[in-house]
Write a protein that holds these residues in place. Structure first.
Motif, PDB file in Angstrom:
ATOM      1  N   ALA B 227       0.856  -1.182   0.000  1.00 46.30           N
ATOM      2  CA  ALA B 227       0.000   0.000   0.000  1.00 46.30           C
ATOM      3  C   ALA B 227       0.893   1.233   0.000  1.00 46.30           C
ATOM      4  O   ALA B 227       1.835   1.323   0.763  1.00 46.30           O
ATOM      5  N   ASP B 229       1.066   5.486  -0.020  1.00 49.49           N
ATOM      6  CA  ASP B 229       0.423   6.782   0.101  1.00 49.49           C
ATOM      7  C   ASP B 229       1.088   7.680  -0.937  1.00 49.49           C
ATOM      8  O   ASP B 229       2.193   8.181  -0.726  1.00 49.49           O
ATOM      9  N   ASP B 231       0.510  10.626  -1.956  1.00 51.94           N
ATOM     10  CA  ASP B 231       0.781  11.996  -1.510  1.00 51.94           C
ATOM     11  C   ASP B 231       2.152  12.096  -0.873  1.00 51.94           C
ATOM     12  O   ASP B 231       2.917  13.011  -1.128  1.00 51.94           O
ATOM     13  N   LYS B 232       2.436  11.107  -0.024  1.00 49.15           N
ATOM     14  CA  LYS B 232       3.714  11.138   0.694  1.00 49.15           C
ATOM     15  C   LYS B 232       4.883  11.030  -0.268  1.00 49.15           C
ATOM     16  O   LYS B 232       5.888  11.717  -0.127  1.00 49.15           O
ATOM     17  N   HIS B 258      -5.170  12.861  -1.853  1.00 47.86           N
ATOM     18  CA  HIS B 258      -5.286  11.707  -0.948  1.00 47.86           C
ATOM     19  C   HIS B 258      -5.395  10.386  -1.692  1.00 47.86           C
ATOM     20  O   HIS B 258      -6.370   9.662  -1.527  1.00 47.86           O
ATOM     21  N   ARG B 260      -4.409   6.643  -2.318  1.00 49.72           N
ATOM     22  CA  ARG B 260      -3.738   5.459  -1.798  1.00 49.72           C
ATOM     23  C   ARG B 260      -3.803   4.421  -2.902  1.00 49.72           C
ATOM     24  O   ARG B 260      -4.820   4.247  -3.544  1.00 49.72           O
TER      25      ARG B 260
END
Lengths: 122, 387
Positions: B227, B229, B231-232, B258, B260
């Protein structure tokens, strides 16, 4: 100044070994050199050393094998690995086997010194 | 030249020629690629000579049987079966009525139980009223090709490792001399040795890029899905280039939503870092934006700059390894020409798509489409008809 620390350098590439030995000597370390893994193990067992600098790719016994054996009977001896293999899984493997530090080639001589100083506390 | 060849070269395929089923059958039988046809129920109704050679099944053994009946057993590289689902390219093309966009590499089962890698192209077959009456699959044994590619990649990676040791000595000795470890040097010596050091660093960058490319070219290269993220990842990439952008007076605008998804965070990081590195390198005024949005199961990331842009004629080549777009020689010597090739490898291996729009002097827009889940091989949102 405290007594100089003794560092075993196991590196089969002569010119790289020379570079490391020069830099470490200049920074006040006492250097003993091994040309291959077997010699490194032998010196490690028979001499007092404060730290080991170990190349991964060496003929006969590679650095990881040497590292395993060193850690088996001197678990607290700091070992710094040098390797051209820079993939995360290689680095993690070295660290899991107990290496204190894993430097990927081309590393800078000062990086190696900093690494040793961190391990030897000064 | 045979009569058949004469006819094809002289007349192309006219209607009457196509109308003769026997000629068409000869052509299909003689083709070097495996060609088989299925009817509406996906029963095999035609099986050419190359099919026999590649799979070991004679036509007599398979005709009339459904293709999912233990014959080719297509799977993906992880061994997941594609049969009787939308993951099967043939099934999907008969369902949607669309030919597969580009050949897909899957594993197929041979009669002797071994598996081989085949490149598969598919198309639906239509009846006179336009209704779908079956499908055709053309496949090519790419095992040998894959082996060669792997050998090449492992050679490249071996050579590259060998280059790193001498480079360590060259760099290390230069650094010791320049840092005064070996005594005083005069200013001219210093400036020449500094040049050497910079060139050594350039070699190092090139070697690292080569290694990366070798890694991404190995056929069994697999993505370690987890998974992510997104955005990160994008924030980290943007942060990494803030200083460089600031020095040139550029702003990096980040618009996230946002997302994922499943993917390999390290490789995604590298792909976007390469895109942003180019954007910063080739932009002197204006700004750079990174915009991410989720659309129908896909993450769509746009990296836009107001930089020098790329000549239209060069666009088809920029994703080739070592290719460097011309920019008036201003930055000759900079970069290895592998950044975008690596981006493409990473995006491809995630099952994604990469698009570029650019004009000389008007900046560039790179769009990355990534499926949110690994096996989602539907068509990226913007390429669908009518949307």
């Amino acid at each position: 100044m405290s007594e100089s620390k003794r560092v075993l350098v196991a590196e089969d590439e002569a010119r790289l070994a020379r570079m490391i030995a020069f830099k470490l000597a200049r920074e006040g370390f006492e250097v003993i050199a091994a040309n291959d893994g077997g010699e490194a193990l032998e010196l490690c067992m028979n001499r007092d050393v404060d730290a080991v600098v170990l190349d991964v790719m060496m003929p006969a016994m590679d650095g990881f094998q040497v590292l395993k054996r060193i850690k088996a009977y001197k678990p607290n001896l700091p070992v710094i690995m040098l390797s051209a293999r820079s993939q995360e899984k290689d680095i993690n493997y070295g660290l899991e086997l107990g290496a204190s530090c894993y430097l990927t080639k081309p590393f800078r001589p000062t990086e190696l010194v900093e690494c040793l100083r961190r391990q030897l506390g000064g | 030249m045979s009569r058949l060849e004469e006819k094809i070269i002289g007349h192309a395929l006219d209607g009457s020629f196509l109308g003769n089923p026997e000629n068409l059958e000869s052509v299909l039988l003689g083709i070097n690629d495996g060609v088989y046809l299925v009817d509406r129920d996906r029963r095999i109704v035609f099986w050419n000579c190359a099919c026999e050679e590649i799979t070991g099944y004679a036509a007599g053994e398979v005709l009339g049987r459904p293709c999912s009946d233990n014959i080719l057993k297509h799977t993906d590289r992880q061994g997941n079966s594609l049969c009787e689902s939308e993951l099967c390219p043939l099934y999907r093309s008969m369902l949607t009525g669309a030919a597969g966009e580009e050949p897909l590499t899957v594993l197929a089962l041979k009669k002797d139980g071994s598996r081989l890698a085949v490149e598969v192209s598919v198309a639906p077959l239509r009846g006179e009223g336009g209704e779908i009456v079956g499908g055709v699959e053309v496949f090519r044994d790419v095992t040998r090709k894959n082996e060669l590619e792997e050998a090449r990649a492992s050679f490249l990676s071996g050579v590259t490792h060998e280059l790193k040791t001498p480079l360590t000595v060259i760099r290390g000795n230069l650094e010791m001399i320049l840092e005064g470890d070996t005594g005083e040097i005069n200013p001219t010596q210093r400036s020449f040795l500094s040049d050497n050091l910079e060139e050594a660093k350039r070699l190092e960058k090139l070697i690292n890029d080569l290694l990366d490319l070798a890694r991404y070219e190995t056929v069994e290269f697999s993505i370690e899905y987890q998974a992510v993220d997104l955005d990160k990842v994008l924030e980290r990439v943007a942060r990494n280039f803030l200083d460089e952008a600031e020095r040139k007076g550029l702003e990096i605008e980040l618009r996230l939503s946002h997302i994922r998804m499943f993917g390999d965070p390290d490789r995604l990081y590298q792909a976007f870092a390469n895109l942003l590195s180019n954007a910063v390198k080739y932009t002197e005024a204006g700004g750079i934006s990174v915009e991410a949005a989720a659309k129908k199961g896909w993450a769509v990331v746009r990296v836009k700059d107001s930089g020098v842009g790329i000549d239209e004629g060069e666009l088809p080549r920029i994703f080739e390894p070592f290719y460097r777009a011309h920019d008036g020689g201003k930055r000759a010597g900079e970069g290895s020409g592998m950044g975008l090739a690596i981006v493409r490898r990473i995006v491809d291996s995630h099952g994604g798509k990469l698009k570029v729009e650019s004009k000389r002097g008007e900046g560039s827009l790179f769009t990355v489409y990534l499926p949110l889940t690994p096996l989602d091989r539907t068509i990226p949102p913007e390429e669908e008809k009518g949307s």
